[in-house]
Design an enzyme around this catalytic site. Structure first.
Site, PDB file in Angstrom:
ATOM      1  N   ASN A  82     -13.303 -18.901  21.285  1.00 55.69           N
ATOM      2  CA  ASN A  82     -13.274 -18.709  19.835  1.00 55.69           C
ATOM      3  C   ASN A  82     -12.668 -17.375  19.412  1.00 55.69           C
ATOM      4  O   ASN A  82     -12.812 -16.962  18.264  1.00 55.69           O
ATOM      5  CB  ASN A  82     -14.677 -18.861  19.263  1.00 55.69           C
ATOM      6  CG  ASN A  82     -15.324 -20.152  19.698  1.00 55.69           C
ATOM      7  OD1 ASN A  82     -16.288 -20.126  20.448  1.00 55.69           O
ATOM      8  ND2 ASN A  82     -14.770 -21.278  19.291  1.00 55.69           N
ATOM      9  N   ILE A  89     -10.951 -13.706  15.424  1.00 55.81           N
ATOM     10  CA  ILE A  89     -12.254 -14.313  15.692  1.00 55.81           C
ATOM     11  C   ILE A  89     -12.436 -15.536  14.807  1.00 55.81           C
ATOM     12  O   ILE A  89     -12.251 -15.463  13.596  1.00 55.81           O
ATOM     13  CB  ILE A  89     -13.386 -13.303  15.424  1.00 55.81           C
ATOM     14  CG1 ILE A  89     -13.202 -12.069  16.306  1.00 55.81           C
ATOM     15  CG2 ILE A  89     -14.748 -13.942  15.657  1.00 55.81           C
ATOM     16  CD1 ILE A  89     -14.105 -10.916  15.923  1.00 55.81           C
ATOM     17  N   CYS A  90     -12.815 -16.650  15.414  1.00 51.48           N
ATOM     18  CA  CYS A  90     -13.057 -17.879  14.673  1.00 51.48           C
ATOM     19  C   CYS A  90     -14.546 -18.207  14.745  1.00 51.48           C
ATOM     20  O   CYS A  90     -15.032 -18.726  15.746  1.00 51.48           O
ATOM     21  CB  CYS A  90     -12.232 -19.022  15.261  1.00 51.48           C
ATOM     22  SG  CYS A  90     -12.465 -20.592  14.414  1.00 51.48           S
ATOM     23  N   VAL A  91     -15.269 -17.841  13.702  1.00 48.71           N
ATOM     24  CA  VAL A  91     -16.683 -18.179  13.593  1.00 48.71           C
ATOM     25  C   VAL A  91     -16.991 -18.358  12.105  1.00 48.71           C
ATOM     26  O   VAL A  91     -16.619 -17.529  11.278  1.00 48.71           O
ATOM     27  CB  VAL A  91     -17.591 -17.123  14.274  1.00 48.71           C
ATOM     28  CG1 VAL A  91     -17.436 -15.767  13.642  1.00 48.71           C
ATOM     29  CG2 VAL A  91     -19.047 -17.546  14.269  1.00 48.71           C
ATOM     30  N   TYR A 125     -10.069 -21.332  19.348  1.00 53.47           N
ATOM     31  CA  TYR A 125      -9.051 -20.444  18.794  1.00 53.47           C
ATOM     32  C   TYR A 125      -8.156 -19.982  19.938  1.00 53.47           C
ATOM     33  O   TYR A 125      -7.095 -19.453  19.724  1.00 53.47           O
ATOM     34  CB  TYR A 125      -9.747 -19.281  18.106  1.00 53.47           C
ATOM     35  CG  TYR A 125      -8.982 -18.620  16.989  1.00 53.47           C
ATOM     36  CD1 TYR A 125      -8.064 -19.315  16.216  1.00 53.47           C
ATOM     37  CD2 TYR A 125      -9.211 -17.293  16.686  1.00 53.47           C
ATOM     38  CE1 TYR A 125      -7.390 -18.695  15.190  1.00 53.47           C
ATOM     39  CE2 TYR A 125      -8.539 -16.666  15.657  1.00 53.47           C
ATOM     40  CZ  TYR A 125      -7.627 -17.369  14.914  1.00 53.47           C
ATOM     41  OH  TYR A 125      -6.962 -16.746  13.897  1.00 53.47           O
TER      42      TYR A 125
END
Length: 159
Positions: A82, A89-91, A125
């Site tokens: 991620n 950052i993919c959250v 990601y």
């Protein structure tokens, strides 16, 4: 993770200058700081694949913070499904699920450590990290630890 201190007052109750100053004082790990853009040294959570790693994370505040989330990006290489190879950052909690009640201590003591402990390979990601995690956890773990060893070398020269 750090702990053992009170997180009040919340950042939303402080001015931007006090917010940054308070955060920096509480973490005691800042490498570089500007007005609304600074870098925090982030340690991998103990007892995880990221234990022993240490990364610089760039934090940028939007003009409407805390109503919009800060922008975070890893400056140092990290291997995670991620987190993109360029550090993005993919959250959801740092995007559309952001709550103005969150503060930077929550980000660095809860959200980022949780992301490292529980990667979401279904929403990658970094496709290479995601595919490897799903295909061969042992090889994935070795790759993560190899990146931990090289953490701190950076993606680019910091301005």
């Amino acid at each position: 993770m750090k702990g053992g201190y009170n997180v009040e007052p919340t950042f939303s109750a402080l001015s931007m200058d006090e917010t940054v100053e308070d955060f920096v004082n509480r973490l005691g790990q800042t490498v570089k700081m500007g007005d609304f853009d600074f870098i925090v040294q982030f340690e991998g959570p103990k007892g995880t694949l990221y234990d022993g790693g240490s990364w610089k994370v760039r934090v940028k505040f939007p003009k409407d913070y805390p109503y919009s989330p800060p922008s975070l990006a890893f400056v140092d290489p990290i291997f995670h499904p991620n987190i993109s190879q360029s550090g993005g950052i993919c959250v959801d909690l740092l995007g559309w699920r952001w709550d103005a009640g969150y503060d930077l201590l929550k980000v660095f003591e809860e959200i980022l450590p949780s992301l490292l402990v529980q990667p979401n390979a279904a929403s990658p990601y970094n496709r290479e990290a995601s595919d490897l995690m799903l295909a061969d956890e042992e090889v994935y773990a070795k790759r993560v630890k190899a990146y931990n060893h090289h953490a701190g070398q950076g993606y680019a020269v910091l301005g």
